[in-house]
Design an enzyme around this catalytic site. Structure first.
Site, mmCIF file in Angstrom:
data_model
loop_
_atom_site.group_PDB
_atom_site.id
_atom_site.type_symbol
_atom_site.label_atom_id
_atom_site.label_comp_id
_atom_site.label_asym_id
_atom_site.label_seq_id
_atom_site.Cartn_x
_atom_site.Cartn_y
_atom_site.Cartn_z
ATOM 1 N N SER A 1 0.868 -1.192 0.000
ATOM 2 C CA SER A 1 0.000 0.000 0.000
ATOM 3 C C SER A 1 0.896 1.230 0.000
ATOM 4 C CB SER A 1 -0.825 -0.006 1.285
ATOM 5 O OG SER A 1 -1.502 1.214 1.460
ATOM 6 N N TYR B 1 -1.915 0.345 10.837
ATOM 7 C CA TYR B 1 -1.929 -0.134 9.446
ATOM 8 C C TYR B 1 -0.620 0.210 8.733
ATOM 9 C CZ TYR B 1 -3.641 -0.995 4.665
ATOM 10 O OH TYR B 1 -3.801 -1.466 3.373
HETATM 11 P P1 NAP Z 1 -11.204 -6.390 0.748
HETATM 12 O O1 NAP Z 1 -12.214 -6.308 -0.350
HETATM 13 O O2 NAP Z 1 -11.663 -6.231 2.163
HETATM 14 O O3 NAP Z 1 -10.405 -7.751 0.578
HETATM 15 C C1 NAP Z 1 -9.562 -8.275 1.581
HETATM 16 C C2 NAP Z 1 -9.340 -9.747 1.283
HETATM 17 O O4 NAP Z 1 -8.432 -10.260 2.280
HETATM 18 C C3 NAP Z 1 -10.620 -10.572 1.348
HETATM 19 O O5 NAP Z 1 -10.668 -11.452 0.263
HETATM 20 C C4 NAP Z 1 -10.473 -11.331 2.655
HETATM 21 O O6 NAP Z 1 -11.080 -12.608 2.551
HETATM 22 C C5 NAP Z 1 -8.960 -11.482 2.748
HETATM 23 N N1 NAP Z 1 -8.542 -11.805 4.112
HETATM 24 C C6 NAP Z 1 -8.652 -11.040 5.226
HETATM 25 N N2 NAP Z 1 -8.220 -11.734 6.298
HETATM 26 C C7 NAP Z 1 -7.837 -12.954 5.840
HETATM 27 C C8 NAP Z 1 -7.334 -14.127 6.454
HETATM 28 N N3 NAP Z 1 -7.120 -14.189 7.771
HETATM 29 N N4 NAP Z 1 -7.033 -15.187 5.681
HETATM 30 C C9 NAP Z 1 -7.245 -15.152 4.337
HETATM 31 N N5 NAP Z 1 -7.740 -14.084 3.689
HETATM 32 C C10 NAP Z 1 -8.040 -13.007 4.448
HETATM 33 O O7 NAP Z 1 -10.083 -5.268 0.538
HETATM 34 P P2 NAP Z 1 -9.028 -4.994 -0.648
HETATM 35 O O8 NAP Z 1 -8.960 -3.530 -0.772
HETATM 36 O O9 NAP Z 1 -9.325 -5.805 -1.842
HETATM 37 O O10 NAP Z 1 -7.674 -5.478 0.050
HETATM 38 C C11 NAP Z 1 -6.735 -6.333 -0.575
HETATM 39 C C12 NAP Z 1 -5.319 -5.905 -0.191
HETATM 40 O O11 NAP Z 1 -5.058 -4.601 -0.727
HETATM 41 C C13 NAP Z 1 -5.062 -5.793 1.313
HETATM 42 O O12 NAP Z 1 -3.782 -6.315 1.601
HETATM 43 C C14 NAP Z 1 -5.093 -4.283 1.555
HETATM 44 O O13 NAP Z 1 -4.332 -3.940 2.679
HETATM 45 C C15 NAP Z 1 -4.493 -3.786 0.260
HETATM 46 N N6 NAP Z 1 -4.758 -2.395 -0.096
HETATM 47 C C16 NAP Z 1 -6.025 -1.912 -0.211
HETATM 48 C C17 NAP Z 1 -6.228 -0.580 -0.549
HETATM 49 C C18 NAP Z 1 -7.612 0.022 -0.684
HETATM 50 O O14 NAP Z 1 -7.734 1.270 -0.685
HETATM 51 N N7 NAP Z 1 -8.666 -0.759 -0.809
HETATM 52 C C19 NAP Z 1 -5.136 0.249 -0.785
HETATM 53 C C20 NAP Z 1 -3.851 -0.268 -0.667
HETATM 54 C C21 NAP Z 1 -3.671 -1.589 -0.337
HETATM 55 P P3 NAP Z 1 -11.947 -13.351 3.692
HETATM 56 O O15 NAP Z 1 -12.541 -12.287 4.563
HETATM 57 O O16 NAP Z 1 -12.950 -14.134 2.898
HETATM 58 O O17 NAP Z 1 -10.965 -14.231 4.389
#
Ligand code: NAP
Length: 245
Positions: free
Chosen positions: A132, A145
Site C-alpha cells: 500500500s 496499518y
Molecule cells: P477487501 O475487499 O476487504 O479484501 C480483503 C481480502 O483479504 C478478502 O478477500 C479477505 O477474505 C482477505 N482476508 C482477510 N483476512 C484474511 C485471512 N485471515 N485469511 C485469508 N484471507 C483473508 O479489501 P481490498 O482492498 O481488496 O484489500 C486487498 C489488499 O489490498 C489488502 O492487503 C489491503 O491492505 C491492500 N490495499 C487496499 C487498498 C484500498 O484502498 N482498498 C489500498 C492499498 C492496499 P476473507 O474475509 O474471505 O478471508
C-alpha cells in the site's frame, strides 16, 4: 498442450484479490483462490475455471493444508490483508493492531514460506505482494496499518535480495485509494464512514490494480518490475486528495 501455469491469489474472495484472479485467468493462468469465505472463492473459481481452497492466513494449520493442495505454483499474489480502526496512537486498540500484524505481516510470511519451494521448483517463479502507499508514508491515526504494511513491505523487499540468483521475480504493488470492502472492514461495517472515504473522488477500481498485477506477471522472465505505486489522479498522498463538491 502445455498445462496452464498455476497462480495462487490470497484474499481472493473480494476486492483486489477477486479482480486479480479474473485478470490472471484471462492472461492464461490456472488460478487457485484462497480466503476464509471459500464460498465466494468457489463462485469466482467456477466462472474462471479455477480452484477454490479455504485459507486463513492467520492459522498455521490452514496455511499448511492450503499449500498441500497446491503442489505446483508459478505465481503467488500475497493480497490477503486489510486495516482495522483509525485512531491516534494514544487511543489505539491492541486487538486491532494484533489483527493487522497477524493478517498482513505474519500471514504473508506463512504463505510465502509454504509456497516458496514450489515457486523455486517451477524454474520461473514470481511473488507479487500487495502492500500500500501506507508502506511508504506515515499518516495520522494510521500507525497500526502503516506499521503493518511497512513490515510486510520489508519482508517482501528483503526477499528480493535473499532470492537473488534464484528463478523467482518479486513485485511489490502499492496502491492508494481503491474502492473495495477495505473501508467497510476497517470501520467494522459502518457504511457511512466507509462511503465518506471515497466522497468526491474517483478512486481506483479493483480491476485497475488487477490489470497492473497481470501486466507485471506477463513480462518476460528476465524483466522484474520491482515496485509499482498507483493512485487515483486526485490523490497525491494518503493525507492529501482533491475532492469535488
Ligand atoms: P477487501 O475487499 O476487504 O479484501 C480483503 C481480502 O483479504 C478478502 O478477500 C479477505 O477474505 C482477505 N482476508 C482477510 N483476512 C484474511 C485471512 N485471515 N485469511 C485469508 N484471507 C483473508 O479489501 P481490498 O482492498 O481488496 O484489500 C486487498 C489488499 O489490498 C489488502 O492487503 C489491503 O491492505 C491492500 N490495499 C487496499 C487498498 C484500498 O484502498 N482498498 C489500498 C492499498 C492496499 P476473507 O474475509 O474471505 O478471508
Amino acid at each position: 498442450m502445455t498445462p496452464s501455469p498455476v497462480a495462487v491469489v490470497t484474499g481472493a474472495s473480494s476486492g483486489i484479490g477477486a479482480a486479480t484472479a479474473r485478470a490472471l485467468a484471462a492472461a492464461g493462468f490456472h488460478v487457485v483462490l484462497g480466503a476464509r469465505r471459500v464460498d465466494r472463492c468457489a463462485e469466482i473459481a467456477k466462472e474462471i475455471d479455477g480452484t477454490a481452497v479455504r485459507l486463513d492466513v492467520t492459522d498455521a494449520e490452514s496455511v499448511s493444508a492450503f499449500a498441500a493442495a497446491v503442489p505446483e505454483c508459478r505465481l503467488l499474489v500475497n493480497n490477503a490483508g486489510g486495516a482495522k480502526g483509525l485512531e491516534p496512537v494514544a487511543e489505539a486498540d491492541e486487538e486491532d493492531w494484533r489483527w493487522m500484524f497477524e493478517t498482513n505481516v505474519i500471514g504473508t510470511l506463512r504463505v510465502t514460506q509454504a509456497l516458496l519451494p514450489a515457486l523455486l521448483a517451477s524454474g520461473d517463479g514470481h511473488i507479487v505482494t500487495v502492500t500500500s502507499i501506507a508502506a511508504m508514508e506515515a499518516y495520522d491515526n494510521g500507525a497500526g496499518y502503516t506499521g503493518a504494511k511497512h513490515a510486510q513491505a520489508m519482508l517482501h523487499r528483503t526477499l528480493r535480495g535473499e532470492l537473488l540468483g534464484q528463478p523467482v521475480r518479486l513485485t511489490e504493488i502499492a496502491p492508494g485509494m481503491v474502492e473495495t470492502d477495505f473501508s467497510l472492514v476497517r470501520f467494522e461495517g459502518d457504511q457511512e464512514k466507509a462511503d465518506n472515504v471515497y466522497r468526491g473522488i474517483t478512486p481506483l477500481a479493483p480491476e485497475d490494480v488487477a490489470d497492473v498485477i497481470a501486466f507485471a506477471a506477463t513480462r518476460p522472465s528476465h524483466v522484474n518490475l520491482d515496485q509499482i505505486v498507483l493512485k487515483p489522479r486526485a490523490q497525491a498522498s494518503a493525507m492529501r486528495a482533491h475532492r469535488e463538491g
